[in-house]
Scaffold this motif. Structure first.
Motif, PDB file in Angstrom:
ATOM      1  N   GLU A  23       5.738  -8.182   4.793  1.00  0.00           N
ATOM      2  CA  GLU A  23       5.225  -8.464   6.142  1.00  0.00           C
ATOM      3  C   GLU A  23       4.874  -7.140   6.784  1.00  0.00           C
ATOM      4  O   GLU A  23       5.606  -6.163   6.659  1.00  0.00           O
ATOM      5  CB  GLU A  23       6.267  -9.194   6.987  1.00  0.00           C
ATOM      6  CG  GLU A  23       5.788  -9.490   8.397  1.00  0.00           C
ATOM      7  CD  GLU A  23       6.850 -10.159   9.257  1.00  0.00           C
ATOM      8  OE1 GLU A  23       6.623 -10.268  10.472  1.00  0.00           O
ATOM      9  OE2 GLU A  23       7.886 -10.550   8.716  1.00  0.00           O
ATOM     10  N   GLY A  24       3.747  -7.092   7.468  1.00  0.00           N
ATOM     11  CA  GLY A  24       3.325  -5.850   8.081  1.00  0.00           C
ATOM     12  C   GLY A  24       2.407  -5.073   7.164  1.00  0.00           C
ATOM     13  O   GLY A  24       1.785  -5.630   6.262  1.00  0.00           O
ATOM     14  N   ASN A  25       2.305  -3.768   7.390  1.00  0.00           N
ATOM     15  CA  ASN A  25       1.391  -2.922   6.628  1.00  0.00           C
ATOM     16  C   ASN A  25       2.148  -2.155   5.549  1.00  0.00           C
ATOM     17  O   ASN A  25       2.791  -1.137   5.831  1.00  0.00           O
ATOM     18  CB  ASN A  25       0.653  -1.956   7.554  1.00  0.00           C
ATOM     19  CG  ASN A  25      -0.329  -2.667   8.479  1.00  0.00           C
ATOM     20  OD1 ASN A  25      -0.713  -2.152   9.511  1.00  0.00           O
ATOM     21  ND2 ASN A  25      -0.748  -3.866   8.103  1.00  0.00           N
ATOM     22  N   ILE A  26       2.075  -2.652   4.327  1.00  0.00           N
ATOM     23  CA  ILE A  26       2.708  -2.009   3.173  1.00  0.00           C
ATOM     24  C   ILE A  26       1.605  -1.463   2.283  1.00  0.00           C
ATOM     25  O   ILE A  26       0.776  -2.217   1.775  1.00  0.00           O
ATOM     26  CB  ILE A  26       3.595  -2.989   2.377  1.00  0.00           C
ATOM     27  CG1 ILE A  26       4.526  -3.772   3.325  1.00  0.00           C
ATOM     28  CG2 ILE A  26       4.394  -2.234   1.325  1.00  0.00           C
ATOM     29  CD1 ILE A  26       5.523  -2.930   4.076  1.00  0.00           C
ATOM     30  N   ASN A  27       1.594  -0.159   2.090  1.00  0.00           N
ATOM     31  CA  ASN A  27       0.588   0.517   1.274  1.00  0.00           C
ATOM     32  C   ASN A  27       1.080   0.540  -0.166  1.00  0.00           C
ATOM     33  O   ASN A  27       2.004   1.281  -0.513  1.00  0.00           O
ATOM     34  CB  ASN A  27       0.357   1.932   1.799  1.00  0.00           C
ATOM     35  CG  ASN A  27      -0.727   2.654   1.042  1.00  0.00           C
ATOM     36  OD1 ASN A  27      -1.626   2.039   0.487  1.00  0.00           O
ATOM     37  ND2 ASN A  27      -0.640   3.978   1.013  1.00  0.00           N
ATOM     38  N   ILE A  28       0.463  -0.271  -1.015  1.00  0.00           N
ATOM     39  CA  ILE A  28       0.956  -0.455  -2.381  1.00  0.00           C
ATOM     40  C   ILE A  28       0.010   0.214  -3.371  1.00  0.00           C
ATOM     41  O   ILE A  28      -1.173  -0.122  -3.444  1.00  0.00           O
ATOM     42  CB  ILE A  28       1.108  -1.953  -2.717  1.00  0.00           C
ATOM     43  CG1 ILE A  28       2.102  -2.591  -1.744  1.00  0.00           C
ATOM     44  CG2 ILE A  28       1.565  -2.144  -4.158  1.00  0.00           C
ATOM     45  CD1 ILE A  28       2.297  -4.067  -1.946  1.00  0.00           C
ATOM     46  N   GLY A  29       0.547   1.154  -4.125  1.00  0.00           N
ATOM     47  CA  GLY A  29      -0.231   1.822  -5.153  1.00  0.00           C
ATOM     48  C   GLY A  29      -0.062   1.129  -6.487  1.00  0.00           C
ATOM     49  O   GLY A  29      -0.182  -0.084  -6.619  1.00  0.00           O
TER      50      GLY A  29
ATOM     51  N   GLY B  28      -3.724  -0.215  -4.688  1.00  0.00           N
ATOM     52  CA  GLY B  28      -4.417   0.955  -4.156  1.00  0.00           C
ATOM     53  C   GLY B  28      -4.794   0.882  -2.694  1.00  0.00           C
ATOM     54  O   GLY B  28      -5.848   1.377  -2.292  1.00  0.00           O
ATOM     55  N   GLY B  29      -3.945   0.278  -1.880  1.00  0.00           N
ATOM     56  CA  GLY B  29      -4.228   0.238  -0.453  1.00  0.00           C
ATOM     57  C   GLY B  29      -3.206  -0.569   0.306  1.00  0.00           C
ATOM     58  O   GLY B  29      -2.239  -1.092  -0.257  1.00  0.00           O
ATOM     59  N   VAL B  30      -3.431  -0.682   1.614  1.00  0.00           N
ATOM     60  CA  VAL B  30      -2.574  -1.485   2.478  1.00  0.00           C
ATOM     61  C   VAL B  30      -2.925  -2.950   2.248  1.00  0.00           C
ATOM     62  O   VAL B  30      -4.065  -3.368   2.461  1.00  0.00           O
ATOM     63  CB  VAL B  30      -2.756  -1.111   3.954  1.00  0.00           C
ATOM     64  CG1 VAL B  30      -1.929  -2.037   4.846  1.00  0.00           C
ATOM     65  CG2 VAL B  30      -2.352   0.345   4.186  1.00  0.00           C
TER      66      VAL B  30
ATOM     67  N   ASP C  53      -8.433   5.846   4.086  1.00  0.00           N
ATOM     68  CA  ASP C  53      -7.541   4.715   3.784  1.00  0.00           C
ATOM     69  C   ASP C  53      -8.319   3.558   3.157  1.00  0.00           C
ATOM     70  O   ASP C  53      -9.513   3.364   3.417  1.00  0.00           O
ATOM     71  CB  ASP C  53      -6.854   4.214   5.058  1.00  0.00           C
ATOM     72  CG  ASP C  53      -5.685   5.085   5.461  1.00  0.00           C
ATOM     73  OD1 ASP C  53      -5.394   6.059   4.747  1.00  0.00           O
ATOM     74  OD2 ASP C  53      -5.064   4.803   6.504  1.00  0.00           O
ATOM     75  N   THR C  54      -7.597   2.785   2.339  1.00  0.00           N
ATOM     76  CA  THR C  54      -8.136   1.565   1.748  1.00  0.00           C
ATOM     77  C   THR C  54      -7.309   0.380   2.206  1.00  0.00           C
ATOM     78  O   THR C  54      -6.074   0.449   2.225  1.00  0.00           O
ATOM     79  CB  THR C  54      -8.138   1.634   0.214  1.00  0.00           C
ATOM     80  OG1 THR C  54      -9.014   2.679  -0.219  1.00  0.00           O
ATOM     81  CG2 THR C  54      -8.611   0.321  -0.400  1.00  0.00           C
ATOM     82  N   ILE C  55      -7.982  -0.701   2.564  1.00  0.00           N
ATOM     83  CA  ILE C  55      -7.323  -1.936   2.985  1.00  0.00           C
ATOM     84  C   ILE C  55      -7.729  -3.029   2.015  1.00  0.00           C
ATOM     85  O   ILE C  55      -8.917  -3.202   1.723  1.00  0.00           O
ATOM     86  CB  ILE C  55      -7.721  -2.298   4.420  1.00  0.00           C
ATOM     87  CG1 ILE C  55      -7.273  -1.176   5.377  1.00  0.00           C
ATOM     88  CG2 ILE C  55      -7.123  -3.636   4.849  1.00  0.00           C
ATOM     89  CD1 ILE C  55      -7.918  -1.239   6.738  1.00  0.00           C
ATOM     90  N   VAL C  56      -6.742  -3.768   1.495  1.00  0.00           N
ATOM     91  CA  VAL C  56      -6.982  -4.762   0.453  1.00  0.00           C
ATOM     92  C   VAL C  56      -6.534  -6.132   0.944  1.00  0.00           C
ATOM     93  O   VAL C  56      -5.392  -6.301   1.387  1.00  0.00           O
ATOM     94  CB  VAL C  56      -6.230  -4.407  -0.851  1.00  0.00           C
ATOM     95  CG1 VAL C  56      -6.543  -5.421  -1.944  1.00  0.00           C
ATOM     96  CG2 VAL C  56      -6.587  -3.003  -1.310  1.00  0.00           C
TER      97      VAL C  56
END
Length: 336
Positions: free
Chosen positions: A203-209, A224-226, A245-248
């Protein structure tokens, strides 16, 4: 824990059972870490200790703060938990004279910058406190097994057990101010995990690589992004983005008002759709670059004699896909 000083390391040699039944009307976390630059780790990395969690059957103060229901509560800066097994136990009832409205415990809460969980295993308890109760697990629905209310925090190399959720807290008193951003990489989120399945755990903004799709941590995939799955998360990720930044997207999202783009970002639709009731993407600064790919932009159906546009009159439909605010801004390199 109470004896810790700044710049110290505590090594745990065996399982620690910090579960307690306190008196009715009391509340408090098991481990409260207030010192800075502290590492809590296993004495032997080949024999990881388990920290068992907090369980209080009579807890009227639970609504007064997350620290009332956390196994580990961190307020010190640059605190690291590593090589541990984290397992909260049981739910928390509102008391014997009240309806069986269960509050659910949080594993770890942090409100300070520089927090990290590395190479840990989470095992949320899926059993109720007693046979008469119906609590589904010990994890707070609205808070997450891991709840982080700060920036500059990292989750790396962990194995998240079934039932684990990770929540980034609000930046302000309401979600309107957006979420904090938490970096997560090289974690195991479950067998054959996908962006869609991981989105159900956060939940929320988790930036996952890069992450692992097998428990043996041999097969990797990359987001590769939030990762976002609803309007609040998408809007927060855009509003709080920095250049590059990248948003997915992990799901189709409907937005009620335009998303204002002021940074050089990439939006990866991940083959999903943004449905806009008005304008979709408004460019409100002069940008060097904006990349939008793998995304379908969808608007309201046009009526007779209408055309896609910004206005709402008879000649102009209510939807615009990508545009500039009042025509006053531009993008040097727009990639779609």
């Amino acid at each position: 824990v109470a004896a810790l000083k700044d710049n110290s390391v505590m090594k745990i040699i065996a399982d620690v059972d910090v579960t307690t039944n306190r008196a009715e009307g009391t509340f408090g976390s098991c481990f409260v870490i207030t010192k800075n630059n502290v590492t809590i780790t296993a004495y032997d990395e080949d024999d990881l200790p388990t920290i068992y969690g907090f369980s209080n059957k009579f807890n009227d103060g639970i609504e007064e703060g997350l620290n009332g229901q956390s196994t580990i509560y961190v307020t010190g800066e640059n605190v690291t938990l590593e090589n541990l097994i984290l397992m909260p136990l049981g739910g928390i009832s509102n008391g014997p004279d009240k309806a069986p409205d269960w509050q659910k415990t949080v594993g770890v809460t942090s409100t300070a910058t520089g927090f990290a969980i590395r190479n840990c295993t989470t095992k949320p308890n899926t059993m109720p406190y007693s046979g008469e109760e119906t609590a589904s697990n010990s994890m707070a629905d609205s808070a997450g097994f891991i709840h982080i209310s700060n920036n500059s925090s990292t989750l790396a190399g962990n194995s998240f057990g079934t039932g684990t959720t990770v929540a980034a807290g609000w930046r302000g008193s309401t979600v309107d101010e957006g979420y904090y951003t938490v970096d997560a990489f090289d974690n195991f989120w479950g067998d054959n995990a996908t962006a869609e399945s991981i989105s159900q755990m956060i939940e929320g903004n988790i930036n996952i690589g890069t992450y692992y799709t097998d428990s043996g941590k041999t097969v990797t995939a990359t987001i590769g992004g939030v990762l976002v799955s609803n309007e609040d998360e998408l809007r927060s990720a855009i509003n709080n983005a920095t250049d590059g930044d990248t948003i997915v997207l992990a799901d189709n999202i409907t937005i009620n008002t335009a998303l204002e783009i002021t940074k050089n970002i990439t939006i990866n639709g991940n083959d999903h759709t943004i449905t806009a009731k008005g304008a979709a993407l408004y460019i409100k600064e002069n940008l060097e670059s904006l990349t939008v790919h793998n995304l379908t932009l969808k608007g309201a159906e046009l009526g007779e004699n209408q055309k896609a546009g910004e206005g709402n009159d008879a000649e102009s439909g209510p939807w615009m896909g990508i545009g500039t605010y009042n025509g006053g801004y531009g993008v040097t390199e727009l990639t779609i």
